[in-house]
Design a protein around this motif. Structure first.
Motif, PDB file in Angstrom:
ATOM      1  N   UNK A  94      32.154  24.672 -43.216  1.00 26.63           N
ATOM      2  CA  UNK A  94      32.119  26.032 -42.696  1.00 26.63           C
ATOM      3  C   UNK A  94      33.478  26.372 -42.088  1.00 26.63           C
ATOM      4  N   UNK A  95      33.831  27.641 -42.072  1.00 23.53           N
ATOM      5  CA  UNK A  95      35.104  28.038 -41.482  1.00 23.53           C
ATOM      6  C   UNK A  95      35.064  27.936 -39.954  1.00 23.53           C
ATOM      7  N   UNK A  96      33.869  27.972 -39.376  1.00 21.60           N
ATOM      8  CA  UNK A  96      33.684  27.882 -37.928  1.00 21.60           C
ATOM      9  C   UNK A  96      32.216  27.612 -37.627  1.00 21.60           C
ATOM     10  N   UNK A  97      31.966  27.152 -36.405  1.00 25.59           N
ATOM     11  CA  UNK A  97      30.576  27.025 -35.944  1.00 25.59           C
ATOM     12  C   UNK A  97      30.253  28.152 -34.971  1.00 25.59           C
ATOM     13  N   UNK A  98      31.225  29.003 -34.696  1.00 29.04           N
ATOM     14  CA  UNK A  98      31.034  30.154 -33.812  1.00 29.04           C
ATOM     15  C   UNK A  98      30.314  31.255 -34.614  1.00 29.04           C
ATOM     16  N   UNK A  99      29.085  31.535 -34.238  1.00 29.66           N
ATOM     17  CA  UNK A  99      28.276  32.482 -35.024  1.00 29.66           C
ATOM     18  C   UNK A  99      28.856  33.895 -35.042  1.00 29.66           C
ATOM     19  N   UNK A 100      29.659  34.236 -34.031  1.00 32.68           N
ATOM     20  CA  UNK A 100      30.295  35.562 -33.989  1.00 32.68           C
ATOM     21  C   UNK A 100      31.372  35.701 -35.059  1.00 32.68           C
ATOM     22  N   UNK A 101      31.929  34.576 -35.502  1.00 30.08           N
ATOM     23  CA  UNK A 101      33.050  34.603 -36.444  1.00 30.08           C
ATOM     24  C   UNK A 101      32.690  34.097 -37.837  1.00 30.08           C
ATOM     25  N   UNK A 102      31.441  33.728 -38.046  1.00 33.41           N
ATOM     26  CA  UNK A 102      31.040  33.182 -39.345  1.00 33.41           C
ATOM     27  C   UNK A 102      31.061  34.259 -40.425  1.00 33.41           C
ATOM     28  N   UNK A 103      31.486  33.862 -41.601  1.00 37.18           N
ATOM     29  CA  UNK A 103      31.504  34.761 -42.753  1.00 37.18           C
ATOM     30  C   UNK A 103      30.132  34.727 -43.434  1.00 37.18           C
ATOM     31  N   UNK A 104      29.856  35.697 -44.302  1.00 38.84           N
ATOM     32  CA  UNK A 104      28.611  35.622 -45.065  1.00 38.84           C
ATOM     33  C   UNK A 104      28.501  34.311 -45.853  1.00 38.84           C
ATOM     34  N   UNK A 105      29.629  33.805 -46.353  1.00 38.27           N
ATOM     35  CA  UNK A 105      29.622  32.551 -47.096  1.00 38.27           C
ATOM     36  C   UNK A 105      29.199  31.390 -46.193  1.00 38.27           C
ATOM     37  N   UNK A 106      29.690  31.379 -44.950  1.00 36.31           N
ATOM     38  CA  UNK A 106      29.302  30.330 -43.996  1.00 36.31           C
ATOM     39  C   UNK A 106      27.795  30.350 -43.748  1.00 36.31           C
ATOM     40  N   UNK A 107      27.270  31.529 -43.504  1.00 36.54           N
ATOM     41  CA  UNK A 107      25.838  31.657 -43.211  1.00 36.54           C
ATOM     42  C   UNK A 107      25.017  31.277 -44.449  1.00 36.54           C
TER      43      UNK A 107
END
Length: 174
Positions: free
Chosen positions: A110-123
């Motif tokens: 994932x690009x981050x574990x910060x849910x505020x900054x996650x991309x649709x791809x991460x989710x």
């Protein structure tokens, strides 16, 4: 005709004839007069959605290779706040299983574990992981956030929504 097309055709035939017993649908209160999917998503109980989704949405009925692109498409279409909430719910429930967000960030790239900054791809990656490895977590999060379902087009998902539609129609007849 491929077996997938035959299966889809059979489900649609059954639904058209009002036969929803071929799917393992959960009991819902057909006295509720749902107007559309959004109305169902807002007024049905979390438990009704959990049962309906849980019996019909799992890796045995829809392989991950088919579900993953559907999840990507669906998650890309939901609002950013809703996507953030979905990610938070997945992290929260997976943490209850001993999987922390930083570990999942690394494991799933994932690009981050910060849910505020996650991309649709991460989710989407997080949802696909839950679907494959923890189907009950996937079911529970979808029961909490049913809006994602209206953007998924796989035949079995369409059939699940068809069960809901059949219940809406039967509710209108009474």
């Amino acid at each position: 005709m491929t077996s997938s097309e035959q299966y889809k055709h059979q489900i649609m035939d059954d639904l058209a004839k009002g036969n929803v017993e071929s799917l393992q649908d959960a009991p819902t209160d057909i006295n509720k007069d749902y107007q559309n999917f959004d109305d169902f998503a807002q007024r049905s109980t979390t438990e009704e959605r959990r049962q309906l989704f849980g019996k019909n949405l799992h890796p045995d009925s829809i392989p991950l290779a088919q579900m993953e692109p559907e999840l990507q498409k669906a998650i890309a279409q939901i609002q950013p706040k809703e996507r953030e909430h979905v990610a938070s719910e997945f992290f929260k429930r997976l943490k209850e299983r001993g999987l922390d967000d930083r570990h999942l960030e690394q494991q799933l790239s994932l690009s981050t574990h910060n849910t505020h900054k996650m991309t649709p791809d991460d989710v989407s990656k997080l949802a696909a992981f839950a679907y494959h490895s923890h189907p009950d977590v996937f079911r529970d999060v979808l029961a909490e956030q049913p809006g994602i379902m209206k953007f998924v087009s796989h035949p079995v998902v369409a059939a699940v929504l068809g069960v809901v539609a059949a219940k809406w129609l039967s509710g209108h007849k009474h």
